[in-house]
Design a protein around this motif. Structure first.
Motif, PDB file in Angstrom:
ATOM      1  N   HIS A  65      40.758  -8.375  15.935  1.00  0.00           N
ATOM      2  CA  HIS A  65      39.287  -8.487  16.385  1.00  0.00           C
ATOM      3  C   HIS A  65      39.019  -9.916  17.034  1.00  0.00           C
ATOM      4  O   HIS A  65      39.429 -10.988  16.465  1.00  0.00           O
ATOM      5  N   GLU A  66      38.288 -10.022  18.132  1.00  0.00           N
ATOM      6  CA  GLU A  66      37.875 -11.265  18.692  1.00  0.00           C
ATOM      7  C   GLU A  66      36.327 -11.524  18.295  1.00  0.00           C
ATOM      8  O   GLU A  66      36.145 -12.798  18.767  1.00  0.00           O
ATOM      9  N   LYS A  67      35.658 -10.827  17.741  1.00  0.00           N
ATOM     10  CA  LYS A  67      34.263 -10.946  17.561  1.00  0.00           C
ATOM     11  C   LYS A  67      34.029 -10.515  16.130  1.00  0.00           C
ATOM     12  O   LYS A  67      35.038 -10.297  15.464  1.00  0.00           O
ATOM     13  N   LEU A  68      32.847 -10.769  15.511  1.00  0.00           N
ATOM     14  CA  LEU A  68      32.244 -10.393  14.260  1.00  0.00           C
ATOM     15  C   LEU A  68      32.906  -8.987  13.960  1.00  0.00           C
ATOM     16  O   LEU A  68      32.805  -8.021  14.768  1.00  0.00           O
ATOM     17  N   VAL A  69      33.290  -8.874  12.681  1.00  0.00           N
ATOM     18  CA  VAL A  69      33.631  -7.544  12.192  1.00  0.00           C
ATOM     19  C   VAL A  69      32.272  -6.869  11.430  1.00  0.00           C
ATOM     20  O   VAL A  69      31.830  -7.489  10.642  1.00  0.00           O
ATOM     21  N   SER A  70      31.869  -5.940  12.151  1.00  0.00           N
ATOM     22  CA  SER A  70      30.540  -5.069  11.709  1.00  0.00           C
ATOM     23  C   SER A  70      30.849  -4.005  10.692  1.00  0.00           C
ATOM     24  O   SER A  70      29.782  -3.640  10.449  1.00  0.00           O
ATOM     25  N   GLY A  71      31.909  -3.439  10.541  1.00  0.00           N
ATOM     26  CA  GLY A  71      31.991  -2.471   9.674  1.00  0.00           C
ATOM     27  C   GLY A  71      33.603  -2.326   9.247  1.00  0.00           C
ATOM     28  O   GLY A  71      34.540  -2.380  10.127  1.00  0.00           O
ATOM     29  N   ILE A  72      33.689  -1.894   8.031  1.00  0.00           N
ATOM     30  CA  ILE A  72      35.091  -1.735   7.695  1.00  0.00           C
ATOM     31  C   ILE A  72      35.275  -0.138   6.699  1.00  0.00           C
ATOM     32  O   ILE A  72      34.146   0.042   5.901  1.00  0.00           O
ATOM     33  N   ALA A  73      36.005   0.741   7.093  1.00  0.00           N
ATOM     34  CA  ALA A  73      35.909   1.949   6.234  1.00  0.00           C
ATOM     35  C   ALA A  73      37.394   2.476   5.996  1.00  0.00           C
ATOM     36  O   ALA A  73      38.344   2.107   6.685  1.00  0.00           O
ATOM     37  N   LEU A  74      37.596   2.836   4.706  1.00  0.00           N
ATOM     38  CA  LEU A  74      38.724   3.461   4.179  1.00  0.00           C
ATOM     39  C   LEU A  74      38.504   4.890   3.819  1.00  0.00           C
ATOM     40  O   LEU A  74      37.954   5.017   2.586  1.00  0.00           O
ATOM     41  N   PRO A  75      38.574   5.879   4.761  1.00  0.00           N
ATOM     42  CA  PRO A  75      38.591   7.101   4.271  1.00  0.00           C
ATOM     43  C   PRO A  75      39.273   7.816   2.865  1.00  0.00           C
ATOM     44  O   PRO A  75      40.271   7.261   2.920  1.00  0.00           O
TER      45      PRO A  75
END
Length: 434
Positions: free
Chosen positions: A148-158
């Protein structure tokens, strides 16, 4: 930085030892650089010392003259990274400052060494800055996911999936293979991603003016329209999907099994500014907003039953822990709320940080003890034992950590403002320190 006699510089002059204080030594080399102490001296060479003067009864060991100053300035003049200040009551580590002889010690400042990050710090364990991304021996860094090149706004692990999904303000979703740590695909969504969650087979993504829904089992996708502005938060409660939006509304959809579609169900009004966090617990929906308030909604009738106004700045994150509600804010506090007689919530404890608090996440350590992950806008994340708020350790990043996600087997993930995702794991009590 040049100094003259103008009024604007007199304050700087006084802080450096002007006429209102005892006269300094005439030799500028015997004065410690004020800007070096603050970690932001850009003069090269600097006429002042970039080290502390010996204390009473201490000699001036060998090698403390101008030759050291010139060399250290050349390496430290570009160090202008963000400051990592120590939280209240947290004592630091000390290493011997053997370079100059004697028994002087230096306290490690909670700032990661920029030269170490670039791979060219020559001071090793004598460097006054940290050469690691964390402090604490109960967890360790497993790997780092770059892309990613900008802020990570969400992470999901189904649940049950072998893929990790990350969303960013760079308008992309990345899919990572959990076994290899490799990025297997990149989806360009054409808009900034505000949040990412998973529920069952569904991956749900908040974007400007809509919510994207993907079924990772069937590859079906839907666009849920209705939001005005960015969707900052998503949560599922009972059979409803809630979205917190930029205009202060909370929209709700219900999934219709017969039609396999999400259908609009309700719009909750009450906040006057953007809703940035949502949480469901104890048959309640909790919402935090830029209007500095928290609202409590009944999931039975979707009516607001209480408004909490104890925070003095943006409410950034909410979680439930046992019978308590925890909230954090840019007012530098974490507040613990408990129900009193009648069911209303009141603050029972306020934990204070030195910086604004961005995100909260609850986790259990390797011994199944509850731990609170608390991200602050000084680019750090503190780990606290609950309920004592005893500090267990700290994680550092190049920019603020805005996303935290819990995984299986003692694993957790953090995403920061540079686009980096890091994977951490709790260590067993008998394991060696990391």
């Amino acid at each position: 930085m040049d100094f003259d006699s103008n009024g604007g510089n007199k304050r700087v002059f006084n802080r450096l030892g002007g006429s209102s204080r005892p006269s300094p030594p005439t030799d500028s080399r015997q004065r410690v650089c004020y800007h070096w102490r603050a970690g932001r001296c850009t003069r090269s060479p600097c006429p002042y010392l970039h080290r502390e003067l010996p204390g009473p009864g201490q000699g001036q060991g060998q090698g403390q003259g101008q030759g050291y100053t010139n060399k250290r300035v050349a390496e430290e003049s570009s160090f202008a990274g963000p400051s990592h200040r120590r939280g209240p009551g947290f004592s630091g580590n000390s290493n011997s400052w053997g370079r100059f002889g004697g028994n002087r010690t230096v306290t490690k400042t909670e700032k990661v060494c920029n030269f170490w990050v670039d791979g060219n710090c020559t001071y090793g364990d004598k460097c006054r800055y940290l050469h690691c991304w964390s402090k604490g021996d109960s967890f360790s860094l497993l790997t780092q996911l770059d892309g990613h090149e900008k802020l990570v706004s969400g992470i999901a692990l189904p649940s049950g999936s072998d893929k990790l999904y990350t969303g960013s303000k760079d308008e992309t979703m990345r899919v990572w293979d959990c076994a290899s740590g490799q990025c297997t695909s990149v989806l360009n969504l054409g808009g900034e991603i505000g949040c990412v969650i998973s529920e069952g087979p569904w991956l749900l993504v908040g974007m400007p003016n809509l919510v994207k829904a993907w079924n990772i089992e069937t590859n079906e996708d839907q666009s849920l329209t209705g939001p005005v502005g960015q969707v900052y938060s998503l949560v599922v409660g009972t059979d409803l999907l809630f979205a917190g939006t930029q205009d202060g509304s909370i929209l709700a959809w219900r999934y219709n099994v017969a039609t396999s579609c999400f259908e609009p169900a309700a719009s909750l009004k009450g906040h006057t500014l953007a809703v940035v966090t949502l949480y469901v617990g104890a048959n309640r929906l909790y919402s935090g907003s830029m209007d500095k308030s928290i609202k409590v909604w009944s999931l039975d009738n979707l009516q607001c039953i209480q408004t909490l106004t104890d925070h003095t700045s943006v409410v950034m994150s909410l979680i439930c822990w046992d019978q308590f509600l925890l909230s954090c804010s840019l007012d530098n506090t974490v507040k613990i709320w408990a129900a009193i007689e009648g069911g209303n919530l009141e603050v029972t404890y306020t934990h204070k940080e030195e910086h604004g608090v961005l995100a909260l996440c609850g986790i259990h350590d390797a011994e199944a003890k509850p731990v609170l992950l608390c991200s602050c806008n000084d680019n750090s994340l503190c780990l606290y034992d609950l309920p004592s708020f005893t500090e267990r350790g700290k994680i550092f990043a190049k920019q603020e950590i805005r996303s935290i996600q819990i995984g299986p087997g003692g694993i957790f993930f953090t995403g920061d403002g540079t686009g980096q995702v890091k994977v951490w794991k709790w260590t067993e009590p008998t394991a060696a320190s990391s």
